[in-house]
Design a protein around this motif. Sequence first.
Motif, PDB file in Angstrom:
ATOM      1  N   HIS A  46       0.745  -1.133  -0.045  1.00 49.53           N
ATOM      2  CA  HIS A  46       0.014  -0.146   0.124  1.00 49.53           C
ATOM      3  C   HIS A  46       0.846   1.226   0.042  1.00 49.53           C
ATOM      4  O   HIS A  46       1.867   1.059   0.365  1.00 49.53           O
TER       5      HIS A  46
ATOM      6  N   ASP B 113      -7.054   9.227   1.291  1.00 47.53           N
ATOM      7  CA  ASP B 113      -6.913   7.968   1.582  1.00 47.53           C
ATOM      8  C   ASP B 113      -7.723   7.732   3.202  1.00 47.53           C
ATOM      9  O   ASP B 113      -7.163   8.550   4.022  1.00 47.53           O
TER      10      ASP B 113
ATOM     11  N   THR C 172      -4.926  -0.012   7.207  1.00 51.76           N
ATOM     12  CA  THR C 172      -5.448   0.359   6.159  1.00 51.76           C
ATOM     13  C   THR C 172      -7.277   0.127   6.910  1.00 51.76           C
ATOM     14  O   THR C 172      -7.292  -0.488   7.770  1.00 51.76           O
TER      15      THR C 172
END
Length: 504
Positions: A158, A164, A215
């Motif tokens: 990533h 994000d 994430t």
Amino acid sequence: LVREDIENYIKGTPLENSPIVEVDSVSRKGIDVLLKVIDEKTENIVKIKESKNARINVDRSFQVKGFGTVITGTLIEGTISIGDELEVYPENIMTKVRNIQVHETDVKTAYSGQRTAVNLSNIKVEEVGRGSTLATPDTLIKTYMLDTEIKIIKDSEHSLKLWDRVRVYTGTVEVMARVVPLGTEIIKAGEKGFAQLRLEEEISVKNYDKFIIRTYSPMVTIGGGIILDAVPKKHSRFNEEILSKLKIQLQGDSKELILNYLLTDYNNIIRSEDISKNLEQPMENVMEDIRILIQEGNVYETSVGYIHMRKYEDFKEKIYKVVKEYHDRNKLRKGIMKAELLSKFKNNQKEAAIITDLMIDNKVLKADNSFISLYDFEIKYDEKEIKNKNRIEKTLLESKFTPPGVKELTQGAKGAQEVLESLVGVTVVRLDEDIVMHVKVFEEAKNKALKHFENNKKMTLAEFRNLTGSSRKYSLAMLEYMDKLGITKRVEDYRILGSNKNIS
């Protein structure tokens, strides 16, 4: 084989080349070697930062029958003692320490680095829990944003780009955030970069706290970082001033940190207490750094705090311009009224007043009662103006206590009104809108009044009129002006001696 597996597993991590000790707890093989290695390692551990302010990141809270609410967590800063008043952040709830345990043993005081269980009073168990922070009151600030440096794991799949959505873990709190890279479009695997984290909930942290990033979904750890500014403002992504500030924050040079805080904060003038609190530096260290910065000419001290040299120069230039333009328009007036000057800075009058005083101290401006002028400004009369000046002063001296009105004094003489205004506060006293008097004449009237009070406690308007030989109109104007200066004080229909006998 196990050793090789471990070496391969930790290769490329901070644990690479760490000592590996083979132990057997049954036969105690290798235990002595392990203890020796631990002793060697602990000798090099850096002492936890000393701080008089306590902070515990709460990892658990529960209720004990007969005792109330108990929290557990590691005391990461300062000390806490029984009876201390603490604040729960970000909830801002005040509580008090009833009891402390360290490893199930009751203690009166707990110290930095210790695991603690703290029994709290005046707080419900549902008001404090994992993610809360227990700290000395008024030492933390709630924030929705963090300026940070982030490092992405080398072999991560990533990267981080604008907006994000990630999970941020710091202390014991987990909070969702949006990423705003600073100075770059993307932070790739194995790279470091500055970013502002826009949080979805308020948290309470400090500069230089560490954090982990995962994430949103599926939850994968992709990196971590360090908080460089716990209470930033929104700013553009490629602002060189902000990027420079963050680089300096990262280096941790205390004087540079102070300079950048003074330069980038939205306030122009900042108190030493706020510098100490926001930079998390002991007050004595802050004051020593500021002393050096003042000597170097990088910081100016004001009556209420400190200002960066660049901000002072910018503010000084604006004030200087206002005063200069006033002189250009009114060359025979000794200066602009301070209230009029400050009115030009409607949104920042308090700071304008402080900077004006600093400019006076620095001999950029000078003050004459309520008038502000450039330090080297002097009234200069041309030939016609000198004639008007001499005529006005001569007329006022000769007319004594019954001077002509302002209109009569200036009528028919071009520029006389401006010349008269220039003399007010110098050789002329303005009693009211229409009556002016030579300063020597007014001084004589004042002395007559003071002489009267040497043998009398009171003075009527009629008595003062007789002393000066003037009319009721002029006597009343003189007395009211002396009341204003504090030379006399009106009581009913007479005057008594005021508290200020020396003002003219």
